[in-house]
Design a protein around this motif. Sequence first.
Motif, PDB file in Angstrom:
ATOM      1  N   SER A   1      23.128  90.466  41.670  1.00 39.54           N
ATOM      2  CA  SER A   1      24.590  90.429  41.680  1.00 39.54           C
ATOM      3  C   SER A   1      25.093  89.335  40.752  1.00 39.54           C
ATOM      4  O   SER A   1      26.086  89.504  40.046  1.00 39.54           O
ATOM      5  CB  SER A   1      25.108  90.181  43.097  1.00 39.54           C
ATOM      6  N   THR A   2      24.401  88.203  40.749  1.00 42.26           N
ATOM      7  CA  THR A   2      24.798  87.082  39.897  1.00 42.26           C
ATOM      8  C   THR A   2      24.729  87.476  38.429  1.00 42.26           C
ATOM      9  O   THR A   2      25.666  87.264  37.668  1.00 42.26           O
ATOM     10  CB  THR A   2      23.883  85.872  40.163  1.00 42.26           C
TER      11      THR A   2
ATOM     12  N   GLN B   1      27.949  88.216  35.706  1.00 42.25           N
ATOM     13  CA  GLN B   1      27.994  87.503  34.427  1.00 42.25           C
ATOM     14  C   GLN B   1      28.104  88.491  33.261  1.00 42.25           C
ATOM     15  O   GLN B   1      28.833  88.255  32.303  1.00 42.25           O
ATOM     16  CB  GLN B   1      26.748  86.620  34.273  1.00 42.25           C
TER      17      GLN B   1
ATOM     18  N   SER C   1      31.609  96.415  44.562  1.00 37.75           N
ATOM     19  CA  SER C   1      30.595  95.921  45.490  1.00 37.75           C
ATOM     20  C   SER C   1      30.692  96.673  46.808  1.00 37.75           C
ATOM     21  O   SER C   1      31.763  96.806  47.378  1.00 37.75           O
ATOM     22  CB  SER C   1      30.792  94.427  45.737  1.00 37.75           C
TER      23      SER C   1
ATOM     24  N   GLU D   1      29.517  93.178  49.443  1.00 41.30           N
ATOM     25  CA  GLU D   1      30.271  91.950  49.654  1.00 41.30           C
ATOM     26  C   GLU D   1      31.761  92.254  49.600  1.00 41.30           C
ATOM     27  O   GLU D   1      32.187  93.183  48.900  1.00 41.30           O
ATOM     28  CB  GLU D   1      29.923  90.931  48.566  1.00 41.30           C
TER      29      GLU D   1
ATOM     30  N   GLN E   1      34.357  87.341  48.609  1.00 42.01           N
ATOM     31  CA  GLN E   1      33.016  86.766  48.382  1.00 42.01           C
ATOM     32  C   GLN E   1      32.654  86.807  46.904  1.00 42.01           C
ATOM     33  O   GLN E   1      32.119  85.848  46.353  1.00 42.01           O
ATOM     34  CB  GLN E   1      31.972  87.573  49.166  1.00 42.01           C
ATOM     35  N   VAL E   2      32.925  87.950  46.284  1.00 39.83           N
ATOM     36  CA  VAL E   2      32.594  88.092  44.868  1.00 39.83           C
ATOM     37  C   VAL E   2      33.431  87.107  44.042  1.00 39.83           C
ATOM     38  O   VAL E   2      32.932  86.473  43.128  1.00 39.83           O
ATOM     39  CB  VAL E   2      32.834  89.541  44.391  1.00 39.83           C
TER      40      VAL E   2
ATOM     41  N   ARG F   1      32.066  83.599  44.280  1.00 35.49           N
ATOM     42  CA  ARG F   1      30.903  83.414  43.425  1.00 35.49           C
ATOM     43  C   ARG F   1      31.325  83.301  41.969  1.00 35.49           C
ATOM     44  O   ARG F   1      30.853  82.424  41.240  1.00 35.49           O
ATOM     45  CB  ARG F   1      29.939  84.587  43.599  1.00 35.49           C
TER      46      ARG F   1
ATOM     47  N   ARG G   1      32.576  79.954  41.244  1.00 32.09           N
ATOM     48  CA  ARG G   1      31.512  78.966  41.133  1.00 32.09           C
ATOM     49  C   ARG G   1      30.792  79.072  39.788  1.00 32.09           C
ATOM     50  O   ARG G   1      30.276  78.106  39.257  1.00 32.09           O
ATOM     51  CB  ARG G   1      30.515  79.178  42.280  1.00 32.09           C
ATOM     52  N   LEU G   2      30.745  80.290  39.253  1.00 26.13           N
ATOM     53  CA  LEU G   2      30.057  80.496  37.979  1.00 26.13           C
ATOM     54  C   LEU G   2      30.983  80.215  36.795  1.00 26.13           C
ATOM     55  O   LEU G   2      30.576  80.370  35.645  1.00 26.13           O
ATOM     56  CB  LEU G   2      29.553  81.939  37.881  1.00 26.13           C
TER      57      LEU G   2
ATOM     58  N   GLU H   1      24.877  76.943  38.159  1.00 23.64           N
ATOM     59  CA  GLU H   1      25.975  77.691  37.524  1.00 23.64           C
ATOM     60  C   GLU H   1      25.529  79.090  37.144  1.00 23.64           C
ATOM     61  O   GLU H   1      25.881  79.601  36.096  1.00 23.64           O
ATOM     62  CB  GLU H   1      26.488  76.961  36.281  1.00 23.64           C
ATOM     63  N   GLY H   2      24.687  79.690  37.967  1.00 21.76           N
ATOM     64  CA  GLY H   2      24.269  81.059  37.702  1.00 21.76           C
ATOM     65  C   GLY H   2      23.037  81.132  36.820  1.00 21.76           C
ATOM     66  O   GLY H   2      22.292  80.157  36.688  1.00 21.76           O
TER      67      GLY H   2
END
Length: 479
Positions: free
Chosen positions: A104-105, A109, A125, A128, A132-133, A136, A139-140, A272-273
């Motif tokens: 998923s990560t 990306q 998704s 999730e 949630q997505v 993430r 965060r990335l 960071e992914g």
Amino acid sequence: MAKSTLSFVCQNCGAAYNRWQGKCESCGEWNTLVEEGAAATGAIPNGGRPPRKGRLFALEPLTGETHDSPRLPTGIAEFDRVTGGGFVRGSVLLMAGDPGIGKSTLLIQVAAALARAGQRAAYISGEEAVAQVRLRAGRLGLADAPVELASETSVEDIVATLSQGPTPRLIVIDSIQTMWTDSIDSAPGTVTQVRASAQTLIRFAKRSGAAIILVGHVTKDGQIAGPRVVEHMVDAVLSFEGEGSHQFRILRAVKNRFGPTDEIGVFEMTGEGLREVANPSELFLSERDLGAPGTAVFAGIEGTRPVLVEMQALVAPTTLGTARRAVVGWDSSRLSMVLAVLEAHCGVKLSGYDVYLNVAGGLRIQEPAADMAAAAALVSSLANAPLPNDAVYFGEVSLSGAIRPVVQTAARLKEAAKLGFTRAFVPEAARDSGGDGTPALNPTGSLGALVAEIAQLGKPKKPAAAKGAPSGPPAEDRD
Ligand code: TYD
Ligand code: MG
């Protein structure tokens, strides 16, 4: 007269039976049969109508006007290398991997990279929630990318929604096991649902020209659960691999209708992914145990790219009745073969020893060219003789004990030189491959010669550090 309308479908291989049984006769798995509707098996009854008369279609020659299939690169070089240069219009990829490996990560990306480049990219998704997505993506550092996000599981709804407006260039479906279609009665996640959902999405991809990535989870025995039956329907199967405890992740094309299947993409999982690793050799060799016996550097080729990797062996006297053989990252039958050749032709007795072999960094090596490096590491560990730090090894070991030539010698030597290696143990046939700027060649005709050479190295180093147990090479190797 009434025909049974139920059938029992094996969730592992897709075989159908008309009564329940404990074991699937087709794949041998136990307790995998699940009751599903009859349409599930693919036998669509005709409803008593007379058979339809076929429609005529035009047959085409192989030559002729080709519709160029322009590629859409993502800009993530390691990903594009594996797909063969980017997404082809209307192609469907299956991305398989263990849960938690980073599928998923990576795909968020990829979707973000395309969206930032101005292409329409959708991420659906089924696992999730949107929040949630989003979290993430935040965060990335991808929160600003105009990816179209949804949490949906109905294939019909997804197709209807994405048919609106301009066709998306990329659609990520995470995961195919959570999708379901109205046209089938079975529960989501069953083989039949997975197959039918994939079929609907594939039809949509071919019709609209969107590239679709289906995520598929792999079961613990390494098969793509359910999506096993999808593998033959999609254009490419990418497998995302890695050891949970390692940072490295390797993307490998298992099947690719539009590109090579032996390329790998290397990533590192960071806070960071996933980060691209442009020079995997440096990474795989970064924490080498210099001066320790039992390690040899293998100059390998993955796809078109040379990759240097450390092979580690531990040979220790066995404490049990039967000796253990454990291998990580390499084929265990190849290890058995190398051990048998060492016993039969080189006088190295290994039957009383446990043998462990590990490929550092979590890489899986498939080339036979790794035989010589594996043998060198094994003998080095047994003889307690550290191999030279500046040497690389490659060559295939034949059953007669000869070292056979392998492909792409020049590329291997060049990569070794680039990383500062000054010696290369190569097959005899590669004697003339050296030249300016390559490591000094050490042509090796047979495994016996290599064993003798390593045993020599062991002599001056023979320490009093013997563990009280029989160690060191057998006497016959010494002369
Ligand atoms: P994920 O992409 O959810 O895996 P999959 O979709 O294949 O099931 O990744 C899950 C793991 O990745 C999780 O255990 C945490 C780790 N991770 C990182 O280390 N760094 C990150 O930036 C992210 C997003 C995940
Ligand atoms: Mg996931």
